[in-house]
Design a protein around this motif. Structure first.
Motif, PDB file in Angstrom:
ATOM      1  N   ASP A 186       3.817  15.832 -13.192  1.00 24.32           N
ATOM      2  CA  ASP A 186       4.289  15.095 -14.370  1.00 24.32           C
ATOM      3  C   ASP A 186       5.788  14.836 -14.328  1.00 24.32           C
ATOM      4  O   ASP A 186       6.247  13.728 -14.655  1.00 24.32           O
ATOM      5  N   ALA A 187       6.565  15.850 -13.924  1.00 22.34           N
ATOM      6  CA  ALA A 187       8.025  15.686 -13.899  1.00 22.34           C
ATOM      7  C   ALA A 187       8.437  14.645 -12.868  1.00 22.34           C
ATOM      8  O   ALA A 187       9.310  13.801 -13.119  1.00 22.34           O
ATOM      9  N   LEU A 188       7.802  14.689 -11.718  1.00 19.78           N
ATOM     10  CA  LEU A 188       8.121  13.732 -10.661  1.00 19.78           C
ATOM     11  C   LEU A 188       7.678  12.324 -11.063  1.00 19.78           C
ATOM     12  O   LEU A 188       8.373  11.333 -10.780  1.00 19.78           O
ATOM     13  N   MET A 189       6.550  12.239 -11.745  1.00 16.78           N
ATOM     14  CA  MET A 189       6.053  10.940 -12.204  1.00 16.78           C
ATOM     15  C   MET A 189       7.027  10.315 -13.193  1.00 16.78           C
ATOM     16  O   MET A 189       7.304   9.103 -13.155  1.00 16.78           O
ATOM     17  N   GLU A 190       7.566  11.142 -14.058  1.00 17.66           N
ATOM     18  CA  GLU A 190       8.533  10.645 -15.047  1.00 17.66           C
ATOM     19  C   GLU A 190       9.783  10.112 -14.360  1.00 17.66           C
ATOM     20  O   GLU A 190      10.303   9.054 -14.714  1.00 17.66           O
ATOM     21  N   LEU A 233       0.818  -1.213   0.000  1.00 20.69           N
ATOM     22  CA  LEU A 233       0.000   0.000   0.000  1.00 20.69           C
ATOM     23  C   LEU A 233       0.853   1.265   0.000  1.00 20.69           C
ATOM     24  O   LEU A 233       0.453   2.292  -0.555  1.00 20.69           O
ATOM     25  N   SER A 234       2.021   1.206   0.615  1.00 15.11           N
ATOM     26  CA  SER A 234       2.921   2.358   0.614  1.00 15.11           C
ATOM     27  C   SER A 234       3.369   2.681  -0.808  1.00 15.11           C
ATOM     28  O   SER A 234       3.427   3.851  -1.212  1.00 15.11           O
ATOM     29  N   ALA A 235       3.669   1.631  -1.585  1.00 13.98           N
ATOM     30  CA  ALA A 235       4.082   1.838  -2.980  1.00 13.98           C
ATOM     31  C   ALA A 235       2.935   2.455  -3.791  1.00 13.98           C
ATOM     32  O   ALA A 235       3.149   3.360  -4.608  1.00 13.98           O
ATOM     33  N   LYS A 236       1.707   1.974  -3.538  1.00  9.92           N
ATOM     34  CA  LYS A 236       0.552   2.525  -4.250  1.00  9.92           C
ATOM     35  C   LYS A 236       0.302   3.976  -3.861  1.00  9.92           C
ATOM     36  O   LYS A 236      -0.075   4.802  -4.693  1.00  9.92           O
ATOM     37  N   LEU A 237       0.541   4.297  -2.585  1.00 10.49           N
ATOM     38  CA  LEU A 237       0.366   5.673  -2.122  1.00 10.49           C
ATOM     39  C   LEU A 237       1.355   6.602  -2.806  1.00 10.49           C
ATOM     40  O   LEU A 237       0.987   7.673  -3.309  1.00 10.49           O
ATOM     41  N   VAL A 238       2.638   6.187  -2.845  1.00  7.03           N
ATOM     42  CA  VAL A 238       3.662   7.015  -3.488  1.00  7.03           C
ATOM     43  C   VAL A 238       3.322   7.221  -4.960  1.00  7.03           C
ATOM     44  O   VAL A 238       3.452   8.325  -5.503  1.00  7.03           O
ATOM     45  N   GLU A 239       2.834   6.175  -5.606  1.00  2.00           N
ATOM     46  CA  GLU A 239       2.457   6.281  -7.017  1.00  2.00           C
ATOM     47  C   GLU A 239       1.318   7.281  -7.201  1.00  2.00           C
ATOM     48  O   GLU A 239       1.313   8.085  -8.141  1.00  2.00           O
TER      49      GLU A 239
END
Length: 678
Positions: free
Chosen positions: A205-209, A192-198
């Motif tokens: 957008d820049a951080l997502m990339e 769930l922590s990984a899903k939260l960070v996602e």
């Protein structure tokens, strides 16, 4: 007093979802109160009104504050009953973030949906707090799944419970890291922590990339992006607590101080009307700017008089300073500011952008007012629903007749969804509220003030009009030994839909002197007001005065008034007269299982279904219904749905009453006149 770094939060949710006790737990944990109160003991900070203590639930928005991690957190507790929705709307107008409480045992309920819509309408960031995790029927995963299905994929757990029901013993903050998570939830916490960070990085957008490129993102960048996602509405974090057992409260307090948006995070618009255009501009929220504050709530206290609650969005005002309310003609001096903790207050010397304060004994401050050192620009005020649940009242004791209106208007000062008026058509004193519970509360408060009343359904303000044309000539002649009366008129009447009454002077050749033509108009208008069918006003007619006769001695004002009104009466009865009634727009929100009952009931009440929408597993039924058929709809809906439905109602238009329904109404009006004349 801190200002722009404040956290201003409102707790909203369905009744019995745990808002009041959560406030108690947060205040106690932060040291703002010495010990937690309880609803059973009637000693909570927010439910301090005598009626709240007696009934065991919140009726009003209540302000509190605490300090944690050097940040001032202003909390507003609100009611959860549909009848007291005004408190929710007041609270939402004053904050940057809403905490929507959901009972872990009962899940999403009717008011949960309603309030979610109000939060979205104001564009506020929100968090969801799943409460009562210690309840034996608590279901965290099922509740989160339901939340995501109804409110969308932005709903993401921030806390993971360690156990639930009797086994609830703690929470894991998924943003703070999962290394300390106990073994029983370690794998789930990591997932769930990984899903939260996602979910968080998807707001940038820049951080997502960078994240998708497996680049390491610093914790402070994640936290900054969390706030951005919250404000954009891309992220709706879910927390979980047990206020009763004091589990998860400390972690929640940390999250509120660290993660909720500060006082300047939400864009505020100012507007003003210039001729027929509305201009808007963004308010620059800073302590050294011009003062802009919103009166989001006002009430009259029996001991200190009128109290107004202000949220300051820009500028600073010191005690003794001056500012102007939008409902006042000139600036007022602000002598005292109060920091509010439920019913307790303490004086403060200055208030700045980000603060929530109260002002006592200022009669010019009303709910929805903008208070400013500039003039003309207004903040967005709460948009309260129009109260349509009406009751006609009269004093039981004759000695109270002179006092009743004043007492009722005092109650209305503190509740923008309670209205008092003398109906201009029926002459009744009518009070209007949101529903049965709301009305019962107001009558209880009136009784506590020493006035008891008789109540009855108000008369429906029927009106009449015509669907045809008719021409009538009428002569009024009276001779009684002295000066006589003579007036003769010919009028043509025709429908004037939606345009009210029009009188056209078409006299030629002076057959009626110019000074007596207004007398004809005056006589007709008197008949319009009193009704051809007694007590039923006539509307939307055009009258042509096209001929007549006069007498050089006996023609006078009263003669032509009588001629005009009698001619109109005769013409009206020949011009296809009809009875018309008020039609309301009704919007009913119900669980789908009641759909057939509701639509069938409305159809049986002469209602016309105008639309249906779906809101998750709830149905929204829209209909137009005669007001006479839904005067007691609050009770009908409660009976049909067991209290699971709510509705809104507003006036739409007037429409023709079917002949079979109209005949007894007209007959009753005529027989009443005969009885009065006898």
């Amino acid at each position: 007093m801190p200002s722009v770094d404040n956290r201003n939060l409102v707790l909203v949710g369905h009744n019995a979802s745990g808002k009041t006790m959560l406030c108690e737990a947060l205040l106690a944990k932060a040291g703002a109160i010495k010990r937690r109160g309880s609803i059973a003991e009637k000693n909570t900070v927010s439910d301090h009104d005598p009626d709240e203590k007696e009934r065991g639930y919140s009726l009003d928005a209540s302000c509190m504050n605490l300090t944690h991690k050097d940040r001032r957190i202003n909390l507003i507790d609100t009611p959860g009953m549909p009848d007291f929705i005004a408190g929710v709307m007041e609270g939402l107008a004053a904050v940057e973030c809403a905490l929507l409480t959901v009972n872990a045992a009962t899940g999403i309920e009717v008011m949960t949906r309603k309030i979610w819509g109000l939060i979205e309408a104001r564009g506020l960031p929100r968090m969801i707090v799943i409460t009562k995790m210690d309840h034996e029927r608590a279901k965290f995963d099922e509740t989160v799944k339901q939340l995501r299905e109804i409110f969308g994929a932005s709903v993401t757990p921030l806390f993971l419970p360690i156990g639930e029901g009797a086994g609830f013993k703690g929470v894991v903050n998924l943003l703070a890291g999962t290394a300390s998570a106990p073994a029983e939830v370690a794998d789930r916490a990591k997932e769930l922590s990984a899903k939260l960070v996602e979910s968080i990085v998807s707001a940038d957008d820049a951080l997502m990339e960078r994240y998708l490129g497996d680049e390491k993102i610093a914790p402070e960048e994640i936290s900054a992006c969390f706030a951005k996602g919250l404000v954009k509405g891309a992220l709706t974090p879910v927390l979980c607590v047990s206020a009763e057992k004091d589990i998860g409260v400390a972690e929640m307090l940390d999250a509120l101080a660290e993660l909720t948006p500060n006082a300047t995070a939400v864009t505020r618009k100012l507007s003003r009307k210039v001729k027929d255009q509305v201009e808007t501009r963004e308010l620059e929220q800073k302590t050294d700017g011009p003062l802009y504050a919103l009166v989001f709530k006002a009430k009259r206290d029996p001991f200190v008089g009128k109290i107004a609650y202000l949220r300051i969005f820009s500028g600073t005002l010191a005690a003794g300073g001056q500012a102007k309310s939008s409902s006042a003609s000139r600036p007022d001096k602000f002598a005292h500011f109060l920091s509010v903790q439920g019913k307790e207050t303490r004086e403060v010397d200055v208030a700045s952008a980000g603060d929530i304060i109260a002002v006592a004994r200022n009669e010019n401050l009303n709910c929805g007012d903008t208070v400013s050192t500039e003039d003309g620009w207004l903040l967005e005020a709460p948009a309260f629903p129009t109260p349509m649940f009406a009751v006609a009242v009269s004093a039981k004791n004759r000695n109270d007749e002179a006092k009743i209106s004043g007492q009722l208007r005092t109650l209305a000062e503190g509740d923008p969804t309670f209205q008092v008026e003398v109906d201009p058509e029926t002459k009744e004193l009518v009070i209007r509220g949101i529903g049965n519970l709301h009305m019962d509360l107001m009558l209880t408060r009136l009784k506590r003030g020493g006035i008891e009343v008789n109540t009855r359904p108000p008369k429906i303000p029927y009106r009449s009009t015509i669907n045809g044309r008719a021409e009538v000539r009428y002569r009024h002649k009276k001779q009684s030994g002295g000066a006589g009366q003579f007036g003769e008129v010919q009028i043509l009447i025709e429908p004037n839909p939606g345009k009210g009454y029009e009188f056209l002077d078409e006299i030629v050749g002076g057959v009626i002197p110019n000074n007596l033509i207004p007398s004809v108009d005056k006589g007709i208008q008197k008949k319009l007001a009193e009704g051809v069918w007694p007590g039923i006003m006539v509307v939307d007619v055009k009258v042509h005065l096209n001929d007549g006769k006069s007498h050089p001695v006996d023609s006078k004002d009263i003669a032509f008034q009588i001629a005009g009104r009698t001619a109109f009466k005769e013409a009206f009865l020949k011009a296809k007269p009809v009875l018309i009634e008020p039609i309301v727009n009704l919007e009913v929100v119900i669980p789908a299982k009641y759909m057939g009952d509701i639509t069938g009931h409305l159809s049986g009440r002469r209602g016309r279904i105008s639309g249906m929408d779906q809101l998750g597993d709830l149905q929204v039924v829209k209909a137009q219904v005669p007001l006479a058929e839904v005067q007691n709809y609050s009770g009908d809906l409660k009976s049909m749905t067991g209290g699971e439905g709510f509705y809104t109602m507003e006036f739409s238009h007037y429409d023709t009453v079917p002949a079979s329904t109209a005949q007894p109404i007209i007959a009753a009006a005529m027989s009443k006149q005969v009885a009065e004349e006898e």
